[in-house]
Structures are given as structure tokens and as C-alpha cells.
Design an enzyme around this catalytic site. Structure first.
Site, PDB file in Angstrom:
ATOM      1  CG  ASP A 216       7.563  -5.488   8.801  1.00 29.18           C
ATOM      2  OD1 ASP A 216       7.298  -6.021   9.891  1.00 29.18           O
ATOM      3  OD2 ASP A 216       7.827  -4.278   8.679  1.00 29.18           O
ATOM      4  CD  GLU A 279       3.656  -6.760  11.176  1.00 28.59           C
ATOM      5  OE1 GLU A 279       3.858  -6.584  12.381  1.00 28.59           O
ATOM      6  OE2 GLU A 279       4.288  -6.150  10.290  1.00 28.59           O
TER       7      GLU A 279
END
Length: 543
Positions: A216, A279
Site C-alpha cells: 500500500d 500501489e
């Protein structure tokens, strides 16, 4: 709830022994809070996911990605991790997770989990230790800095969620950095001891059978140690928060990040067949996605926000897509998604309400035709629009802060409707943590299972098409010159080439197809007649 078996005709090819199983794969994203509530508390949980894995398997996807389920005070709904190696009680236990992995593997599904390595919760034991002692074991595991002489923060860096990215901590007598909420202190990932602890976390989950990780916001993992001020962003555009006024050159995107990613890759390569995806958002996303995936010793793939934050789906989006990842030597491998837990659902961003079913089905075919991996967000297979959540029911800090200027994230996170006739559409016997939108009830899984013309069946056909035609998984993408609103391209070459064409508008459009093709799959009247109906999609193979 009783899980229904996956249709045998949708079985995926066996990939257990293939180290590159992930290349061109379709991964289904589960947001556990909103997938299925097995214990009747209004919040989805791991056992609920396990009970509904057969639905995911029925789509024909290769794997499932689970958003965070770790111990957390839930200030950012699990992306504020208080313990990387345990399950929050609201989601269950480690034993529940182990059962989920076992059942997923029995169904032929890989399991991908989120790792949030750029920050933790302020309740994490590491941070509690760090704030107490300037010289202890964890003293430099977070980003601390003295105030300027007049007491102001060390730099002008701004938080994604609004306001300065620095908070004063009286215990330590310094400011700490947080690129997101104040309750999400920034990890100092350049610290070698911290890196070892994070790598041990990777090992912990690999030992439990995990098949891969999504990292993330990984471009936030390191910062400029000189704490240089960010310059202003000269680009005009809508600005809803102070973060939007800066070029983020110093609080993120540092050149040392790829070395850490290589260390992660070394750990996972020792296990074989694992999938690693980053990401990456922000103004440098394109270069960073390539940097983080270049060569054989970094992450397998990366995805950004080319489609996630686009207000419209246009031929220009596809042209940018093709330009970004042309397939050059040494280039990494992209991943794509139209919707996720952080962005309003695509059908609401890109289509008028009356056309959403047709658009959703065209978009499903288009997504499966893109070069790269595909992430399919829960509910996308049902054509769910963005839910309407009244202000008094909002829980997402970003949604509350920016209301009503943005659609917010809560509307993409509402519960999945399973049975139309059950309370709360079968998600839970009690009022859920976010309300079920009444417009979602007619789109429930049981209603769509019974309707041969439902979007759910188009989703299954689209995934099956991608498996059937190897060019859609791994072939090159070459755009064909067309006039808007039509976009067309080929995947692969020679006899195995595939022709893909889409009308992105709600009106019929002229399009003269090349000769020598026959239609393999189509929705909304897609054919080779010289005209594409509104939101038509077609996929053709050599005649």
C-alpha cells in the site's frame, strides 16, 4: 449462510506449479468489512469471506486480494496497523485466516494480502516505544524532528487527509511525520533494523501460505532526511486539500525505495511463485511504477490511478495506457483496475444512471482485454453503482473532511448484496456498519444468478474469455486508429491475434472493422457490420 458450488465449466487452469501464474491474472479484491458478516455484528469478517469464496471462484479468477484485517484501532479502517502479525478481533483470529487460505487453495485461488509498510497506527508497540525514548531500540523507527526555532513544524509537508503532515508529541518533545492521519505515524523505512522487522513480517505471512502481497502507498515509504520543503505545484486544477498545492518531491518518492523492494523480492523468491504488486499514486506515478518493477529483482507489477480517478472513460485514457507500458526490453508488468476501496465506483463516474447496466458490461469486457493484470473490485461483477451514504452515516475521515465536494470512499465500501429478500440484502442480520443502498438490492447475487441476462454472467464470460484467448493475458497491445467515441486495438499477433473494439458512448457510432475476423464475444450489440451500438463491445479472432 450456505455457499453454492462454483460452476464446473468455469474451472481455472492449474497454476500451482507455475511461478509466473500471476502474469495476466485476474485478482478479485475483497474489502472484508463489507463482504459478508458471519457473526451478526454488522461488520464483515474472515469467516464471512471463507463462506463466500465459492462465489469468487465461480467468476474464474486466479486469486483474491484481501484488504487489511490486522489488529487496528480502525481510525483508517485497517490501514492503521497496530500489529502486523495478528488479526483484529472484529475480523476473527489467525485460525480463521488459516481456514480461509486453506479453502481458497482448495478452490484453486491464490491469496494476496495488503502490507502497509509506510506507516503504522500510533497504537503500535513500536511507536509507543519510539515516543518514549530518544535512544531506545525503536527510537529511529519513525520520523521525528525538532521544531523550528519559533515552534513551527520542521517542513511545509502536507498530509493527504488535510493539514500539516507533522504533529507535536509532548512525550518526546518533537514533531513526528504522518503523510496520512495523525494516528498513522510515518515509518522510517530507511532504518536497516526496521527493514529486518518488516521482512520478518513478510516471512510470517508466507509461512501461513500467503501467495503474494500488495504494498500500500509504497512510494511513501521513505523521505528526504534533510526535510527539504516541497515546492508549490504550478499546475492548475481543482484543489480540495492543502496536499494538492505541492509537488511531493521530498516527503515521498525517494531513490532508496527500490533497494528495499529488492530485499523483499529476495525473500519471496526463496519461496517461489509469489506475486508482489505496488500501489503507486501521485504526480510521479508513471516513472515510479516502472522503477519499482524494472528488471528481475524488484516487484512483479504495479498499479496506479490512471483509471481510478478519471472522471470519464475516453479513447485518450487508452492511448495513455498504451504509451505508458509499450512492452520494451526490461520493462515491468502493469496491473489495472477501474474501481477499488479508495475510489468512487467506475459506473457512477463514467456513465449516466439510465445506462449503467450496459456500461458496466462493456467495461467488464474492456477491463479483461487490457494488457497487464486485472484487479476486479467486489461488486464490480454485479455492476454496483457508487452507494449513496447520508452525511450522518459517513465514517471515512477523507469523506467527512471533503464532504460534499467529493463522492468519498464510503460509497465504494458499502456491503455486498447477497440475497434481495433478506434483511440488509443478506450481508448481515443487523444494521451494517455502512448502510446498504436500496439501489443495490435488485442487483443482489441471488437475483443475478437467476437472470441469464444479468451483469454477473457477463463478468464470468469476460474472465473466461481472457483465459480462453492467451493473447488477452500476455499479448502486446496495439491501438488501431479510430474516431471517438470508438476505441479499438489488437492483442497479440499472427493467427493468435485478437481484435477488441468498444463504443464508449451512449449513442451508436460508425466503425469500419478490418477484414478477416469473426466475433468471439460481444455485448450490447457489438458486431462487424460497420456500426457499434451504444456501449457495444466486441472481441474477435481470426476468421
Amino acid at each position: 449462510m450456505t455457499a453454492q458450488p462454483a460452476p464446473a465449466s468455469l474451472a481455472r487452469p492449474v497454476t500451482a506449479s507455475d511461478p509466473d501464474w500471476w502474469r495476466g491474472a485476474v485478482i478479485y479484491q475483497v474489502y472484508p468489512r463489507s463482504f459478508a458478516d458471519s457473526d451478526g455484528d454488522g461488520v464483515g469478517d474472515l469467516n464471512g469471506v471463507t463462506e463466500r469464496l465459492d462465489h469468487i471462484a465461480s467468476l474464474g479468477v486466479e486469486g483474491v486480494w484481501l484488504s487489511p484485517f490486522f489488529t487496528s484501532p480502525m481510525k483508517d479502517f485497517g490501514y492503521d496497523v497496530a500489529d502486523y502479525r495478528d488479526v483484529d478481533p472484529i475480523f476473527g483470529t489467525l485460525a480463521d485466516f488459516d481456514r480461509l487460505v486453506e479453502h481458497a487453495h482448495d478452490l484453486g485461488l491464490k491469496v494476496i494480502i495488503d502490507l502497509v509498510f509506510c506507516h503504522t497506527s500510533d497504537q503500535h508497540a513500536w511507536f509507543q516505544s519510539s515516543r518514549e525514548d530518544h535512544a531506545g531500540t525503536h527510537a529511529d523507527w519513525y520520523v521525528w524532528a525538532d521544531a523550528k526555532p519559533e515552534g513551527s513544524p520542521p517542513s511545509n509537508w502536507q498530509s493527504v487527509f488535510g493539514g500539516p503532515a507533522w504533529t507535536w508529541d509532548a512525550r518526546r518533545g518533537q514533531y513526528y511525520l504522518h503523510n496520512f492521519l495523525p494516528e498513522q505515524p510515518q515509518l522510517n523505512v530507511a532504518n536497516p533494523d526496521l527493514q529486518e522487522a518488516l521482512l520478518d513480517t513478510v516471512d510470517f505471512w508466507l509461512d501461513r501460505g500467503v501467495d503474494g502481497f500488495r504494498f500500500d502507498a509504497i512510494n511513501f515509504a521513505m523521505h528526504d532526511p534533510a526535510l527539504t520543503d516541497n515546492p508549490p505545484d504550478p499546475t492548475p486544477g481543482k484543489r480540495t486539500r492543502p496536499f494538492d498545492f505541492q509537488l511531493h518531491l521530498h516527503n515521498q518518492s525517494q531513490p532508496e525505495i527500490p533497494d528495499f523492494l529488492s530485499r523483499i523480492r529476495q525473500r519471496t523468491d526463496a519461496r517461489g511463485g509469489r506475486f508482489l504488486v505496488a500501489e503507486v499514486g501521485g504526480g510521479q506515478a508513471e516513472s515510479e511504477m516502472k522503477l519499482y518493477t524494472a528488471g528481475p529483482d524488484r516487484l512483479n507489477s504495479a498499479y496506479g490511478f490512471l483509471y481510478l480517478y478519471a472522471d470519464r472513460l475516453t479513447p485518450e485514457n487508452l492511448a495513455e495506457h498504451a504509451r505508458m507500458w509499450p512492452g520494451e526490453e526490461g520493462e515491468g508488468w502493469p496491473s489495472w483496475t477501474f474501481s477499488n476501496h479508495d475510489a468512487p465506483r467506475a459506473v457512477s463516474r463514467w456513465a449516466p444512471e439510465a445506462d449503467r447496466k450496459a456500461f458496466a458490461e462493456m467495461a467488464l469486457i474492456l477491463l479483461m482485454c487490457l494488457r497487464g493484470n486485472v484487479f476486479l473490485y467486489q461488486g464490480e461483477e454485479l455492476g454496483l453503482p457508487q452507494a449513496e451514504v447520508p452525511f450522518e452515516r459517513l465514517v471515512d475521515p477523507e469523506a467527512i473532511m471533503n464532504w460534499p465536494e467529493t463522492l468519498g470512499r464510503d460509497g465504494a465500501r458499502t456491503p455486498i448484496p447477497w440475497t434481495a429478500s433478506s434483511p440488509h440484502a443478506g450481508f448481515s442480520p443487523v444494521e451494517p456498519w455502512l448502510p446498504v443502498d436500496p439501489r443495490h438490492v435488485p442487483l443482489a447475487v441471488d437475483r443475478q444468478e437467476a437472470d441469464p441476462d444479468a451483469t454477473l454472467h457477463v463478468a464470468r464470460r469476460a474472465v473466461a474469455l481472457r483465459h480462453r484467448l492467451e493473447a488477452l493475458r500476455t499479448g502486446d497491445l496495439i491501438l488501431i486508429e479510430t474516431a471517438a467515441p470508438v476505441v479499438a486495438f489488437t492483442r497479440g499477433d499472427g493467427d493468435a491475434a485478437v481484435l477488441c473494439a468498444f463504443n464508449l458512448s451512449g449513442e451508436a457510432a460508425d466503425w469500419s472493422p478490418p477484414s478477416g475476423w469473426r466475433v468471439e464475444e460481444a455485448v450490447n450489440g457489438g458486431d462487424l457490420s460497420g456500426s457499434l451500438k451504444a456501449y457495444a463491445a466486441l472481441v474477435a479472432v481470426r476468421a
